[in-house]
Design an enzyme around this catalytic site. Sequence first.
Site, mmCIF file in Angstrom:
data_model
loop_
_atom_site.group_PDB
_atom_site.id
_atom_site.type_symbol
_atom_site.label_atom_id
_atom_site.label_comp_id
_atom_site.label_asym_id
_atom_site.label_seq_id
_atom_site.Cartn_x
_atom_site.Cartn_y
_atom_site.Cartn_z
ATOM 1 N N ASP A 161 3.048 -15.656 38.141
ATOM 2 C CA ASP A 161 4.466 -15.615 37.759
ATOM 3 C C ASP A 161 5.110 -16.978 37.979
ATOM 4 O OD1 ASP A 161 6.776 -14.502 36.853
ATOM 5 O OD2 ASP A 161 7.100 -13.136 38.515
ATOM 6 N N CYS A 221 10.581 -16.343 34.037
ATOM 7 C CA CYS A 221 9.809 -15.705 32.965
ATOM 8 C C CYS A 221 10.061 -16.442 31.657
ATOM 9 C CB CYS A 221 10.229 -14.242 32.852
ATOM 10 S SG CYS A 221 9.367 -13.385 31.544
ATOM 11 N N ASN A 251 10.906 -16.682 41.562
ATOM 12 C CA ASN A 251 10.853 -15.544 42.479
ATOM 13 C C ASN A 251 11.412 -15.976 43.825
ATOM 14 O OD1 ASN A 251 8.271 -15.209 40.635
ATOM 15 N ND2 ASN A 251 8.824 -13.208 41.413
ATOM 16 N N HIS A 293 10.221 -6.788 43.562
ATOM 17 C CA HIS A 293 9.882 -8.092 42.988
ATOM 18 C C HIS A 293 11.211 -8.729 42.541
ATOM 19 C CE1 HIS A 293 7.082 -10.497 40.213
ATOM 20 N NE2 HIS A 293 8.275 -10.757 39.690
HETATM 21 C C1 LIG Z 1 0.928 -8.701 24.382
HETATM 22 C C2 LIG Z 1 0.671 -9.791 23.379
HETATM 23 C C3 LIG Z 1 -0.764 -10.231 23.428
HETATM 24 C C4 LIG Z 1 0.990 -9.219 22.013
HETATM 25 O O1 LIG Z 1 1.058 -10.279 21.060
HETATM 26 P P1 LIG Z 1 0.971 -9.983 19.519
HETATM 27 O O2 LIG Z 1 1.146 -11.290 18.818
HETATM 28 O O3 LIG Z 1 1.894 -8.877 19.177
HETATM 29 O O4 LIG Z 1 -0.515 -9.446 19.468
HETATM 30 P P2 LIG Z 1 -1.513 -9.207 18.332
HETATM 31 O O5 LIG Z 1 -2.323 -8.035 18.735
HETATM 32 O O6 LIG Z 1 -0.846 -9.178 16.980
HETATM 33 O O7 LIG Z 1 -2.441 -10.514 18.418
HETATM 34 C C5 LIG Z 1 -1.963 -11.793 18.086
HETATM 35 C C6 LIG Z 1 -2.983 -12.800 18.560
HETATM 36 O O8 LIG Z 1 -3.071 -12.787 19.962
HETATM 37 C C7 LIG Z 1 -4.423 -12.473 20.356
HETATM 38 N N1 LIG Z 1 -4.361 -11.638 21.540
HETATM 39 C C8 LIG Z 1 -3.869 -10.401 21.666
HETATM 40 N N2 LIG Z 1 -3.996 -9.997 22.919
HETATM 41 C C9 LIG Z 1 -4.580 -10.982 23.598
HETATM 42 C C10 LIG Z 1 -4.958 -11.133 24.955
HETATM 43 N N3 LIG Z 1 -4.761 -10.198 25.855
HETATM 44 N N4 LIG Z 1 -5.533 -12.278 25.319
HETATM 45 C C11 LIG Z 1 -5.740 -13.276 24.440
HETATM 46 N N5 LIG Z 1 -5.385 -13.178 23.142
HETATM 47 C C12 LIG Z 1 -4.813 -12.042 22.733
HETATM 48 C C13 LIG Z 1 -5.007 -11.764 19.154
HETATM 49 O O9 LIG Z 1 -6.397 -11.840 19.174
HETATM 50 C C14 LIG Z 1 -4.376 -12.524 18.042
HETATM 51 O O10 LIG Z 1 -5.054 -13.757 17.897
HETATM 52 P P3 LIG Z 1 -5.171 -14.467 16.473
HETATM 53 O O11 LIG Z 1 -5.896 -13.494 15.608
HETATM 54 O O12 LIG Z 1 -3.748 -14.732 15.992
HETATM 55 O O13 LIG Z 1 -5.919 -15.737 16.780
HETATM 56 C C15 LIG Z 1 1.582 -11.008 23.625
HETATM 57 O O14 LIG Z 1 2.897 -10.631 23.401
HETATM 58 C C16 LIG Z 1 1.447 -11.556 25.007
HETATM 59 O O15 LIG Z 1 0.417 -12.106 25.351
HETATM 60 N N6 LIG Z 1 2.501 -11.433 25.804
HETATM 61 C C17 LIG Z 1 2.431 -11.829 27.217
HETATM 62 C C18 LIG Z 1 3.772 -12.295 27.658
HETATM 63 C C19 LIG Z 1 3.731 -12.636 29.095
HETATM 64 O O16 LIG Z 1 2.700 -12.908 29.685
HETATM 65 N N7 LIG Z 1 4.921 -12.621 29.714
HETATM 66 C C20 LIG Z 1 5.084 -12.933 31.080
HETATM 67 C C21 LIG Z 1 4.560 -11.842 31.987
HETATM 68 S S1 LIG Z 1 5.684 -10.496 32.279
HETATM 69 C C22 LIG Z 1 6.630 -11.030 33.522
HETATM 70 O O17 LIG Z 1 6.572 -12.170 33.860
HETATM 71 C C23 LIG Z 1 7.487 -10.055 34.257
HETATM 72 C C24 LIG Z 1 6.903 -9.681 35.611
HETATM 73 C C25 LIG Z 1 5.605 -8.911 35.451
HETATM 74 O O18 LIG Z 1 6.596 -10.847 36.354
HETATM 75 C C26 LIG Z 1 7.915 -8.833 36.380
HETATM 76 C C27 LIG Z 1 9.247 -9.486 36.572
HETATM 77 O O19 LIG Z 1 9.334 -10.694 36.838
HETATM 78 O O20 LIG Z 1 10.222 -8.767 36.529
#
Ligand SMILES: CC(C)(COP(=O)([O-])OP(=O)([O-])OC[C@H]1O[C@@H](n2cnc3c(N)ncnc32)[C@H](O)[C@@H]1OP(=O)([O-])[O-])[C@@H](O)C(=O)NCCC(=O)NCCSC(=O)C[C@@](C)(O)CC(=O)[O-]
Length: 451
Positions: free
Chosen positions: A161, A385, A394, A352
């Site tokens: 994070d 984020c 955090n 968190h």
């Molecule tokens: C969920 C997705 C993947 C949907 O993303 P998308 O674009 O909707 O996914 P998709 O299924 O259409 O795939 C698009 C591309 O991403 C690839 N792909 C698909 N999945 C993966 C994967 N797992 N690993 C690697 N690659 C992946 C997939 O293969 C494809 O590749 P392309 O064909 O274009 O070359 C995207 O939106 C994403 O990665 N989001 C993550 C965002 C993130 O990490 N945010 C921060 C964390 S949350 C947070 O911080 C809050 C928390 C937890 O800390 C709590 C708080 O603070 O309150």
Amino acid sequence: MQSVKALDKFLRLRSFFSSTFIPIMANLEEPAVFGKLSRFGGDKVKMFSSNPFMIRENGTGIGDCWLEGSSLHSPKSSNYEYTEEVCPWRRQMRNVSWGDFLNRTPANMSRNHRVFRSVPDACYLPDRPYSSHCNDKCTRDNKLLRSMPGFVKIVEVGPRDGLQNEKDIVPTAVKVELIKMLVSSGLPIVEATSFVSPKWVPQLADAKDVMEAIRTVEGARFPVLTPNLKGFEAAVTAGAKEVAIFASASESFSKSNINCSIEDSLTRYRDVALAARKLSIPFRGYISCVVGCPLEGVVSPSKVAYVAKELYDMGCYEISLGDTIGVGTPGTVIPMLEDVIDVVPIDKLAVHFHDTYGQALSNILASLQMGITTVDSSVSGLGGCPYAKGASGNVATEDVVYMLNGLGVKTNVDLGKLMLAGDFISQHLGRQSGSKTAIALSRIRGHASKL
Ligand SMILES: CC(C)(COP(=O)([O-])OP(=O)([O-])OC[C@H]1O[C@@H](n2cnc3c(N)ncnc32)[C@H](O)[C@@H]1OP(=O)([O-])[O-])[C@@H](O)C(=O)NCCC(=O)NCCSC(=O)C[C@@](C)(O)CC(=O)[O-]
């Protein structure tokens, strides 16, 4: 070049500390169950309750919204004075070292520590008329302090994070060194990285390499974030033994963070949960925006409770409630926790808090008084984020440990070693630590080293 400098500084600091610190053995987790947990009664909740905050679309503040905190009627503050009378440890300071000072808790105060080397008197702060620490008598005699848990599990989220929002790519070697230092400070759980799309979070594109490099590191658990089956499979292939899924209590935030609705995300996570259960891989759940959303404003406690129950029913061993943009106060956090506790056992919950409005420690304190015993935090207060514009880091792990030490709550974390990890990453990032504790204690340390 910057990372070489940071490493060099770290090595110098380590040699300073290793000659003055008393090694304190840290267990992975507290082995015994501590004092019975208590929850606030209804009166206490009323005491903290505040009006919901307002959103004004004036283009300043968080995202496009300005979130105005309401006036909070705080309970009558008790003015604890930790004098020599109630905290006699101050008189013994001459016999202990600097590391001992940083880690002092009521439990270890009376132990006979071995001192490897004496340090200048200035380190002992002999004339300071204050102390952050409460002794056993304070804890026993005071109604509010008695409600504190005996042990708090800290989940360190700095390498994930904390770093995910950094624009400049942090070299894998620096991430790995940071993780190792955090583990050596006694932290039982260090969230290592995320297996998300590298297009969405380029900073963590090296997730596989990080996991490979820490494969042999012992002493802590290393959960990783997995947004879907693709991420889960990649994580397992890379050696992850524990994962985390992350949903949101706000529809708009869900779409901006993981590109799907809350319901669609829960469907995806059921698949991940099924796959994880088949492999006996424990999985944690996160809920973002538990009191406020950068896009929607106020988030109602019932929405959080709904998502929490869904994640719990899927089999999450723990659900971390995230105030992603740090707008919560005890006035909004307590009612949210009350609703969630109605549907998920309290020992399955973690908090968190981001510290955007400087409320994180007070929110943690309120959560502990309600019976929460797991707290997420990030070394040096790293973080923010990528999909919550304006959110700050955090709560700093150093600040949490300092507060818990002061309350006599055990964590098994060595604050001095933790500060070394904070120094190391802050040096690398070229900025001051976001931990007030680290800044304050470094000043004292700097003063001491000149003598
Ligand atoms: C969920 C997705 C993947 C949907 O993303 P998308 O674009 O909707 O996914 P998709 O299924 O259409 O795939 C698009 C591309 O991403 C690839 N792909 C698909 N999945 C993966 C994967 N797992 N690993 C690697 N690659 C992946 C997939 O293969 C494809 O590749 P392309 O064909 O274009 O070359 C995207 O939106 C994403 O990665 N989001 C993550 C965002 C993130 O990490 N945010 C921060 C964390 S949350 C947070 O911080 C809050 C928390 C937890 O800390 C709590 C708080 O603070 O309150």
